[in-house]
Design a protein around this motif. Structure first.
Motif, mmCIF file in Angstrom:
data_model
loop_
_atom_site.group_PDB
_atom_site.id
_atom_site.type_symbol
_atom_site.label_atom_id
_atom_site.label_comp_id
_atom_site.label_asym_id
_atom_site.label_seq_id
_atom_site.Cartn_x
_atom_site.Cartn_y
_atom_site.Cartn_z
ATOM 1 N N LEU A 294 81.691 20.371 -1.285
ATOM 2 C CA LEU A 294 80.336 20.024 -0.895
ATOM 3 C C LEU A 294 80.209 18.529 -0.658
ATOM 4 C CD1 LEU A 294 78.506 22.257 -3.492
ATOM 5 C CD2 LEU A 294 78.208 22.452 -1.022
ATOM 6 N N SER A 295 79.218 18.166 0.158
ATOM 7 C CA SER A 295 79.015 16.758 0.503
ATOM 8 C C SER A 295 77.532 16.481 0.685
ATOM 9 C CB SER A 295 79.765 16.419 1.794
ATOM 10 O OG SER A 295 79.504 15.092 2.220
ATOM 11 N N GLY A 296 77.117 15.233 0.377
ATOM 12 C CA GLY A 296 75.775 14.787 0.693
ATOM 13 C C GLY A 296 74.872 14.605 -0.512
ATOM 14 N N SER A 297 73.808 13.831 -0.321
ATOM 15 C CA SER A 297 72.886 13.518 -1.410
ATOM 16 C C SER A 297 72.092 14.732 -1.860
ATOM 17 C CB SER A 297 71.932 12.401 -0.971
ATOM 18 O OG SER A 297 71.208 12.790 0.189
ATOM 19 N N ASN A 298 71.993 15.736 -0.992
ATOM 20 C CA ASN A 298 71.353 16.999 -1.356
ATOM 21 C C ASN A 298 72.321 18.169 -1.231
ATOM 22 O OD1 ASN A 298 68.576 16.087 -1.823
ATOM 23 N ND2 ASN A 298 68.581 15.578 0.359
ATOM 24 N N ALA A 299 73.610 17.872 -1.352
ATOM 25 C CA ALA A 299 74.646 18.897 -1.176
ATOM 26 C C ALA A 299 74.395 19.674 0.107
ATOM 27 C CB ALA A 299 74.702 19.832 -2.385
ATOM 28 N N GLU A 300 74.117 18.940 1.200
ATOM 29 C CA GLU A 300 73.673 19.592 2.433
ATOM 30 C C GLU A 300 74.792 20.081 3.324
ATOM 31 O OE1 GLU A 300 72.985 15.072 3.153
ATOM 32 O OE2 GLU A 300 72.879 16.494 1.498
ATOM 33 N N GLU A 301 76.039 19.710 3.056
ATOM 34 C CA GLU A 301 77.163 20.165 3.875
ATOM 35 C C GLU A 301 78.258 20.746 3.000
ATOM 36 O OE1 GLU A 301 76.999 16.759 7.383
ATOM 37 O OE2 GLU A 301 78.948 17.397 6.595
ATOM 38 N N VAL A 302 79.016 21.657 3.577
ATOM 39 C CA VAL A 302 80.209 22.176 2.920
ATOM 40 C C VAL A 302 81.283 22.381 3.978
ATOM 41 C CG1 VAL A 302 79.357 24.560 3.049
ATOM 42 C CG2 VAL A 302 81.168 23.982 1.437
ATOM 43 N N VAL A 303 82.493 21.938 3.677
ATOM 44 C CA VAL A 303 83.627 22.091 4.589
ATOM 45 C C VAL A 303 84.741 22.801 3.832
ATOM 46 C CG1 VAL A 303 84.619 19.832 3.971
ATOM 47 C CG2 VAL A 303 85.224 20.891 6.154
ATOM 48 N N GLY A 304 85.533 23.595 4.551
ATOM 49 C CA GLY A 304 86.622 24.260 3.861
ATOM 50 C C GLY A 304 87.538 25.026 4.783
ATOM 51 N N VAL A 305 88.480 25.712 4.147
ATOM 52 C CA VAL A 305 89.513 26.470 4.846
ATOM 53 C C VAL A 305 89.671 27.828 4.166
ATOM 54 C CG1 VAL A 305 91.995 26.597 5.326
ATOM 55 C CG2 VAL A 305 90.751 24.458 5.729
ATOM 56 N N ILE A 306 89.920 28.844 4.971
ATOM 57 C CA ILE A 306 90.174 30.205 4.496
ATOM 58 C C ILE A 306 91.550 30.634 4.976
ATOM 59 C CG2 ILE A 306 89.545 32.628 4.906
ATOM 60 C CD1 ILE A 306 86.613 31.685 4.979
ATOM 61 N N PHE A 315 101.325 45.835 15.539
ATOM 62 C CA PHE A 315 102.756 45.531 15.484
ATOM 63 C C PHE A 315 103.299 45.807 14.087
ATOM 64 C CE2 PHE A 315 100.368 42.013 17.623
ATOM 65 C CZ PHE A 315 100.574 42.408 18.936
ATOM 66 N N ASP A 316 104.601 45.798 13.985
ATOM 67 C CA ASP A 316 105.257 45.862 12.687
ATOM 68 C C ASP A 316 105.380 44.436 12.172
ATOM 69 O OD1 ASP A 316 106.605 46.620 10.432
ATOM 70 O OD2 ASP A 316 108.546 46.887 11.441
ATOM 71 N N ALA A 317 104.252 43.855 11.786
ATOM 72 C CA ALA A 317 104.213 42.453 11.383
ATOM 73 C C ALA A 317 102.991 42.215 10.514
ATOM 74 C CB ALA A 317 104.165 41.543 12.608
ATOM 75 N N THR A 318 103.045 41.147 9.742
ATOM 76 C CA THR A 318 101.900 40.676 8.967
ATOM 77 C C THR A 318 101.231 39.550 9.728
ATOM 78 O OG1 THR A 318 102.994 41.227 6.876
ATOM 79 C CG2 THR A 318 101.170 39.668 6.774
ATOM 80 N N VAL A 319 99.920 39.587 9.818
ATOM 81 C CA VAL A 319 99.178 38.512 10.471
ATOM 82 C C VAL A 319 98.524 37.651 9.394
ATOM 83 C CG1 VAL A 319 97.113 39.953 10.748
ATOM 84 C CG2 VAL A 319 97.406 37.918 12.169
ATOM 85 N N ARG A 320 98.626 36.335 9.600
ATOM 86 C CA ARG A 320 97.970 35.379 8.702
ATOM 87 C C ARG A 320 96.897 34.637 9.499
ATOM 88 N NH1 ARG A 320 101.328 30.421 6.200
ATOM 89 N NH2 ARG A 320 101.772 30.157 8.422
ATOM 90 N N GLU A 321 95.699 34.633 8.978
ATOM 91 C CA GLU A 321 94.599 33.915 9.624
ATOM 92 C C GLU A 321 94.234 32.700 8.783
ATOM 93 O OE1 GLU A 321 91.430 36.222 11.400
ATOM 94 O OE2 GLU A 321 89.955 34.991 10.329
ATOM 95 N N THR A 322 94.293 31.522 9.397
ATOM 96 C CA THR A 322 93.914 30.279 8.735
ATOM 97 C C THR A 322 92.717 29.711 9.486
ATOM 98 O OG1 THR A 322 96.252 29.863 8.233
ATOM 99 C CG2 THR A 322 94.705 28.048 7.887
ATOM 100 N N GLY A 323 91.545 29.769 8.872
ATOM 101 C CA GLY A 323 90.327 29.373 9.548
ATOM 102 C C GLY A 323 89.627 28.226 8.839
ATOM 103 N N GLY A 324 88.920 27.411 9.614
ATOM 104 C CA GLY A 324 88.148 26.313 9.063
ATOM 105 C C GLY A 324 86.664 26.497 9.310
#
Length: 329
Positions: A294-306, A315-324
């Motif tokens: 979290l960020s800001g004087s009123n916790a007004e923003e949040v940034v992150g990654v999933i 497919f015969d595969a594992t998919v990895r999703e990296t999102g911001g």
């Protein structure tokens, strides 16, 4: 670490309408208190941080799968380029704006060159491609994230992520807060080469009064759609292979429980998605972790990654999703 290169020719010569009617409940594990040993750890980064400090977190380096190898990730606004160190055969380490998919919503997309030239002879050298990067910066400049992934390996390629709060935060001691914004990411694979983009909408809510241990955080990532590197929407191909009539990927849902948030405004926890049959019986599709600050004087923003993984039904595969994501009140 040796990794299997894909046999590419170049080497031979990236709270509204949230459930989509799937029965998603934002509280996955109500009343379940996890032991401390089960709590998700924050990524590597700033030591001894307080709420008054800037904080940067980045993916831990893991030689078994290539995670966290991208380092010294920096953005030059004057030239609109990214510099990424420590990834082999990604050109001269300078990533320029992607010429096919320049942005995913408010977030910019970059790519490394696919050809480099011998420093003495000028002979062209094919690079491991594609190397893609996504960059997000809040309108206030207080938060940002970057994700770098490689689609040129049969297993997960080398890459990494970073997210930052560039100032301080003042956390409320009572009440609740609702956040919303955009989500975008890169999808790579274990079992095949290639890379895809993903976009979505995201909401998050925080109860600053409970739990007494670490506050309560809930979140949803919904309306997710997948695109190939040319910008073609391939979501329906995935849904068809899943055998579902849904119009978007399943909603990612945060697990809710104590101990996910600290006094610095940092958050880490688990999340997952489910599919549902005609009788409403749920089957888990994806699982993984989320990380945020979290960020800001009123916790007004949040940034992150999933980061989540699943068996890809195509497919015969594992998919990895990296999102911001960057969300605001």
């Amino acid at each position: 670490m040796a990794k299997n290169l894909a046999l590419l020719l170049a080497l031979l010569g990236m709270l509204a309408a949230c459930g989509d009617g799937d029965g998603t409940n934002p509280v996955n594990n109500p009343g379940v208190e996890e032991e401390d040993d089960d709590e998700t750890e924050l990524p590597d980064g700033t030591d001894d941080a307080t709420a008054d400090d800037p904080i940067t977190r980045y993916e831990e380096q893991d030689e078994s799968n290539g995670n966290g190898y991208a380092s010294s990730i920096s953005y030059d606004a004057e030239t609109d380029t990214f510099t990424v160190d420590n990834l082999g055969f990604d050109g001269d380490n300078v990533y320029t704006r992607d010429d096919q998919v320049a942005s995913l919503g408010p977030y910019a997309v970059y790519e490394a060159t696919e050809t480099f030239y011998d420093s003495v002879t000028g002979e062209p050298i094919s690079q491991i491609a594609p190397h893609k990067a996504i960059y997000g910066l809040s309108t206030s400049g207080a938060t940002n994230f970057a994700i770098v992934r490689t689609g040129g390996y049969i297993d997960y390629g080398f890459g990494g992520f970073v997210y930052s709060r560039n100032g301080s935060v003042t956390l409320p001691t009572s009440g609740q807060a609702a956040y919303s914004g955009d989500y975008a990411g890169l999808r790579d694979f274990d079992g095949r080469a290639g890379i895809e983009y993903v976009t979505g909408d995201m909401t998050m809510a925080i109860d600053f009064e409970d739990f007494n241990d670490g506050n309560a955080v809930q979140g949803l990532v919904y309306n997710r759609r997948v695109y190939d590197t040319a910008g073609n929407d391939v979501t329906d191909d995935i849904l068809t292979a899943m055998g579902t009539s849904a119009t978007a990927l399943p909603t990612l849902v945060f697990d809710v429980g104590p101990g996910v948030m600290d006094d610095n405004g940092e958050i880490a926890g688990e999340l997952r998605s489910n599919t549902y049959d005609a009788d409403g019986v749920a089957t888990q599709y994806e699982e993984g972790n989320y990380y945020a600050v979290l960020s800001g004087s009123n916790a007004e923003e949040v940034v992150g990654v999933i980061v989540v993984t699943a068996d890809d039904p195509r497919f015969d595969a594992t998919v990895r999703e990296t999102g911001g994501f960057i969300l605001s009140r």
